[in-house]
Design a protein around this motif. Structure first.
Motif, PDB file in Angstrom:
ATOM      1  N   LEU A  51       0.825  -1.209   0.000  1.00  0.00           N
ATOM      2  CA  LEU A  51       0.000   0.000   0.000  1.00  0.00           C
ATOM      3  C   LEU A  51       0.859   1.258   0.000  1.00  0.00           C
ATOM      4  N   ILE A  52       1.968   1.238   0.731  1.00  0.00           N
ATOM      5  CA  ILE A  52       2.864   2.396   0.743  1.00  0.00           C
ATOM      6  C   ILE A  52       3.481   2.605  -0.636  1.00  0.00           C
ATOM      7  N   VAL A  53       3.900   1.515  -1.282  1.00  0.00           N
ATOM      8  CA  VAL A  53       4.465   1.616  -2.633  1.00  0.00           C
ATOM      9  C   VAL A  53       3.411   2.162  -3.601  1.00  0.00           C
ATOM     10  N   LEU A  54       2.162   1.727  -3.459  1.00  0.00           N
ATOM     11  CA  LEU A  54       1.092   2.269  -4.301  1.00  0.00           C
ATOM     12  C   LEU A  54       0.919   3.765  -4.078  1.00  0.00           C
ATOM     13  N   GLY A  55       0.932   4.184  -2.835  1.00  0.00           N
ATOM     14  CA  GLY A  55       0.792   5.604  -2.538  1.00  0.00           C
ATOM     15  C   GLY A  55       1.928   6.435  -3.104  1.00  0.00           C
ATOM     16  N   VAL A  56       3.145   5.913  -3.030  1.00  0.00           N
ATOM     17  CA  VAL A  56       4.302   6.621  -3.582  1.00  0.00           C
ATOM     18  C   VAL A  56       4.195   6.704  -5.099  1.00  0.00           C
ATOM     19  N   SER A  57       3.664   5.672  -5.725  1.00  0.00           N
ATOM     20  CA  SER A  57       3.557   5.683  -7.194  1.00  0.00           C
ATOM     21  C   SER A  57       2.633   6.777  -7.694  1.00  0.00           C
ATOM     22  N   TYR A  58       1.662   7.179  -6.899  1.00  0.00           N
ATOM     23  CA  TYR A  58       0.771   8.264  -7.313  1.00  0.00           C
ATOM     24  C   TYR A  58       1.451   9.628  -7.169  1.00  0.00           C
ATOM     25  N   GLN A  59       2.535   9.726  -6.417  1.00  0.00           N
ATOM     26  CA  GLN A  59       3.226  10.992  -6.221  1.00  0.00           C
ATOM     27  C   GLN A  59       4.314  11.242  -7.269  1.00  0.00           C
ATOM     28  N   VAL A  60       4.733  10.207  -7.986  1.00  0.00           N
ATOM     29  CA  VAL A  60       5.777  10.337  -9.007  1.00  0.00           C
ATOM     30  C   VAL A  60       5.130  10.868 -10.283  1.00  0.00           C
ATOM     31  N   PRO A  61       5.765  11.837 -10.963  1.00  0.00           N
ATOM     32  CA  PRO A  61       5.178  12.365 -12.206  1.00  0.00           C
ATOM     33  C   PRO A  61       5.010  11.277 -13.266  1.00  0.00           C
ATOM     34  N   ILE A  62       3.926  11.365 -14.006  1.00  0.00           N
ATOM     35  CA  ILE A  62       3.597  10.345 -15.003  1.00  0.00           C
ATOM     36  C   ILE A  62       4.559  10.387 -16.189  1.00  0.00           C
ATOM     37  N   THR A  63       5.266  11.473 -16.374  1.00  0.00           N
ATOM     38  CA  THR A  63       6.163  11.582 -17.532  1.00  0.00           C
ATOM     39  C   THR A  63       7.313  10.594 -17.482  1.00  0.00           C
ATOM     40  N   SER A  64       7.679  10.122 -16.302  1.00  0.00           N
ATOM     41  CA  SER A  64       8.759   9.136 -16.198  1.00  0.00           C
ATOM     42  C   SER A  64       8.166   7.722 -16.172  1.00  0.00           C
ATOM     43  N   PRO A  65       8.974   6.694 -16.498  1.00  0.00           N
ATOM     44  CA  PRO A  65       8.452   5.315 -16.467  1.00  0.00           C
ATOM     45  C   PRO A  65       8.346   4.734 -15.060  1.00  0.00           C
ATOM     46  N   ALA A  66       8.859   5.453 -14.059  1.00  0.00           N
ATOM     47  CA  ALA A  66       8.875   4.929 -12.688  1.00  0.00           C
ATOM     48  C   ALA A  66       7.496   4.645 -12.108  1.00  0.00           C
ATOM     49  N   PRO A  67       6.452   5.458 -12.364  1.00  0.00           N
ATOM     50  CA  PRO A  67       5.160   5.152 -11.737  1.00  0.00           C
ATOM     51  C   PRO A  67       4.592   3.808 -12.163  1.00  0.00           C
ATOM     52  N   LYS A  68       4.837   3.409 -13.396  1.00  0.00           N
ATOM     53  CA  LYS A  68       4.320   2.117 -13.849  1.00  0.00           C
ATOM     54  C   LYS A  68       4.943   0.972 -13.051  1.00  0.00           C
ATOM     55  N   GLY A  69       6.250   1.012 -12.888  1.00  0.00           N
ATOM     56  CA  GLY A  69       6.928  -0.035 -12.135  1.00  0.00           C
ATOM     57  C   GLY A  69       6.544  -0.037 -10.666  1.00  0.00           C
ATOM     58  N   LEU A  70       6.478   1.149 -10.071  1.00  0.00           N
ATOM     59  CA  LEU A  70       6.073   1.239  -8.666  1.00  0.00           C
ATOM     60  C   LEU A  70       4.643   0.764  -8.477  1.00  0.00           C
ATOM     61  N   TYR A  71       3.759   1.187  -9.375  1.00  0.00           N
ATOM     62  CA  TYR A  71       2.357   0.809  -9.243  1.00  0.00           C
ATOM     63  C   TYR A  71       2.184  -0.703  -9.379  1.00  0.00           C
ATOM     64  N   LEU A  72       2.820  -1.287 -10.377  1.00  0.00           N
ATOM     65  CA  LEU A  72       2.686  -2.733 -10.562  1.00  0.00           C
ATOM     66  C   LEU A  72       3.305  -3.507  -9.404  1.00  0.00           C
ATOM     67  N   THR A  73       4.423  -3.021  -8.873  1.00  0.00           N
ATOM     68  CA  THR A  73       5.022  -3.669  -7.707  1.00  0.00           C
ATOM     69  C   THR A  73       4.090  -3.605  -6.510  1.00  0.00           C
TER      70      THR A  73
END
Length: 95
Positions: free
Chosen positions: A57-79
């Motif tokens: 849940l914490i990783v999901l919350g952090v993924s919403y704070q990362v800008p969508i322009t980078s590929p990082a939110p996809k990896g964080l969200y899926l993790t």
């Protein structure tokens, strides 16, 4: 789930397929509990699954704070989804 996948940057078709990743992680999370519930007991599974679920849940919350322009939110969200869904499947089977 597919709406959330589209929100983090997947197109419409891929978001439907990627939603299967989250739902598909329920099965591997449930199998160990079914096999070893009697041997380990419910208390062990609660103590094992809940911290991992909260980390997801914490990783999901952090993924919403990362800008969508980078590929990082996809990896964080899926993790985060895999952790949450995998361990909530185990936790809900133990109850």
């Amino acid at each position: 789930m597919s709406t959330r996948m589209a929100y983090i940057g997947f197109n419409t078709k891929n978001s439907v397929f990627m939603s299967l990743v989250g739902d598909g992680s329920l099965l591997p999370g449930t199998i160990p509990i079914i096999l070893w519930m009697d041997k380990c007991g419910r208390r062990f599974w609660y103590n094992f699954c809940l911290p991992s679920f909260f980390i997801g849940l914490i990783v999901l919350g952090v993924s919403y704070q990362v800008p969508i322009t980078s590929p990082a939110p996809k990896g964080l969200y899926l993790t985060g989804v895999i952790l949450c869904m995998g361990f909530v499947g185990s936790y809900s089977t133990a109850t």
